[in-house]
Structure formats: C-alpha cells, structure tokens
Motif scaffolding. Structure first.
Motif, mmCIF file in Angstrom:
data_model
loop_
_atom_site.group_PDB
_atom_site.id
_atom_site.type_symbol
_atom_site.label_atom_id
_atom_site.label_comp_id
_atom_site.label_asym_id
_atom_site.label_seq_id
_atom_site.Cartn_x
_atom_site.Cartn_y
_atom_site.Cartn_z
ATOM 1 N N GLN A 37 -6.071 -5.584 3.196
ATOM 2 C CA GLN A 37 -5.544 -4.224 3.135
ATOM 3 C C GLN A 37 -4.224 -4.207 3.901
ATOM 4 O OE1 GLN A 37 -7.794 -1.144 5.196
ATOM 5 N NE2 GLN A 37 -7.233 0.363 3.641
ATOM 6 N N GLN A 41 -2.347 1.008 2.615
ATOM 7 C CA GLN A 41 -2.561 0.816 1.185
ATOM 8 C C GLN A 41 -4.047 0.609 0.886
ATOM 9 O OE1 GLN A 41 0.133 -1.918 -0.697
ATOM 10 N NE2 GLN A 41 1.822 -1.380 0.676
ATOM 11 N N LYS A 42 -4.342 0.383 -0.375
ATOM 12 C CA LYS A 42 -5.742 0.244 -0.743
ATOM 13 C C LYS A 42 -6.247 -1.161 -0.444
ATOM 14 C CE LYS A 42 -5.100 -0.976 -5.595
ATOM 15 N NZ LYS A 42 -5.418 -0.605 -6.985
ATOM 16 N N VAL A 43 -7.535 -1.312 -0.518
ATOM 17 C CA VAL A 43 -8.185 -2.594 -0.272
ATOM 18 C C VAL A 43 -8.089 -3.437 -1.543
ATOM 19 C CG1 VAL A 43 -10.371 -3.681 0.339
ATOM 20 C CG2 VAL A 43 -9.753 -1.483 1.350
#
Lengths: 115, 112
Positions: A37, A41-43
């Motif tokens: 990550q 931000q997103k995983v």
C-alpha cells in the motif's frame, strides 16, 4: 487470538540495496500473500503462495522480487535492488484454506522507506 | 481485468447520522470482504459475504451483497466517533490463488 506477525515494523534502506521483509503467518494456515500500500492509496496484490510455490503474481512482482518459505514458520519477501518507488507499506496475509468463509488475516505491516 | 470501485472516497458524517458506502466490481464473484483500517495500522476483517443476498450485521455496521448487480453496500447506522477509519471492500478471485482485489477505500470521519 492467533495473529500474523511481521518484522521489522519500519525499514529504511538506501536505493539499490537488498531488503528482506519477514512474516510469520498463523500456524495452521496454508495460503500466504504479500500486498503493498503506497501512502494514501489502495492495497495492491503482489503475490500468493501455496504448497511451496507461487500461485499467482501481479505485474508489480517483477524479477526484483522473490518470496520464500525457508522453514515451517517464516514467509519472506525479498527485493533485490530497491528503487524509490518501492517505498510503501507491505502487508503479509495468510488464510487457512481456499474456502470463501475463511478471510485473509493481515499482519501489522512493514513500512519500507527507500532513500 | 477486475476493477473494484468504492464511493464515496471521503465521507464526513455527524454522529447519529446514517450513511451507505457502495462497492461495485466488474466481474462475476460471490466472495466479497469488508475490511477496516485505522491510520498506520493493519486491515481488520469486518464482514465475509459469500452469496447473493447475503446480509451481515455487527453493531452499527451492516453489509450486503447483490451478485447480480455486482454491488455490495456497507451501511452505517447512528454513526459514532469510534467508527472513524478507512473502509475497504475486496473481491476474491478464488480461482487465481485467492488474491484479493481491493477498492480504493472510503475514508470515514465522524464528527461530534
């Protein structure tokens, strides 16, 4: 309750150096994963591992990355020659089996900072 | 390529109010998970949804899954400050080693 443990919690490394991130999955779990990550931000999925081999890997997981289960308990992610863009939080996860009712359990993560 | 999209991405609520977070995904799957992440912390499993029409509730949170619409919702009832966190939905591609594809996350802030 059993948990996934990751070490170190924070790793600072010079660009171009090798780094190894360590994970101890939950003991009766058979499926292992690494995610990352980037801050805010997103995983993102990196790699899945089962029966001592990689099941699936993402485009991020290029030749600079490798995973290993050197013994019965540890699961490691190695980055051979780190780049600035490798700076991120890296999460290890494990799951008991492939059934959907068994969610992945995540460790607390290793924050990797590349200078 | 599977896409998972959440909205809204940011949600500022007052305590006591209700709201819904939406999670859309682009391919067939009947395995959807909701996770909570506090700042600088790991991902905590909240709900496992495995079939069309599945509904799970825990405290002030309720999650549902509509596999035909490829939509999951996370409903918050009478929000409290302790619910402030980032919420992620994730879809399981079980025939690909079980990897999870995550949405972008919804950052929830509950104010008094």
């Amino acid at each position: 309750e059993p948990e996934v443990t990751q070490t170190p919690s924070h790793q600072v490394t010079q660009m171009g150096q090798e780094v190894i991130l360590r994970c101890v999955p939950i003991s009766n779990h058979l499926y292992f994963y690494w995610y990352r990550q980037i801050l805010g931000q997103k995983v993102e999925f990196l790699v899945s591992f089962y029966n001592n081999e990689i099941s699936e890997k993402s485009e991020i997981f290029d030749d600079q990355f490798s995973v290993e289960r050197p013994d019965g308990s540890n699961f490691t992610l190695k980055i051979r020659s780190t780049k600035l863009e490798d700076s991120a939080m890296y999460f290890c996860a494990s799951r008991e089996g492939p059934q959907g009712n068994q969610p992945q359990h995540f460790g607390d993560g290793t924050r990797l900072s590349i200078l | 390529e599977l896409k998972v999209e959440q909205n809204p991405l940011f949600l500022s609520m007052q305590e006591g109010k209700n709201y819904t977070i939406y999670c859309n995904y682009s391919t067939t799957s009947d395995r959807l998970y909701w996770y909570r992440q506090d700042p600088g912390k790991s991902l905590e499993s909240l709900f496992v949804l495995l079939s069309n029409g599945a509904v799970k509730q825990e405290g002030r949170l309720m999650a549902s899954l509509d596999t035909k619409a490829r939509l999951s919702t996370l409903h918050i009832t009478a929000a409290v400050h302790d619910l402030s966190a980032t919420y992620f939905c994730a879809v399981d591609i079980y025939n690909q080693g079980g990897k999870l594809i995550f949405g972008q996350g919804t950052e929830l802030s509950v104010k008094p």
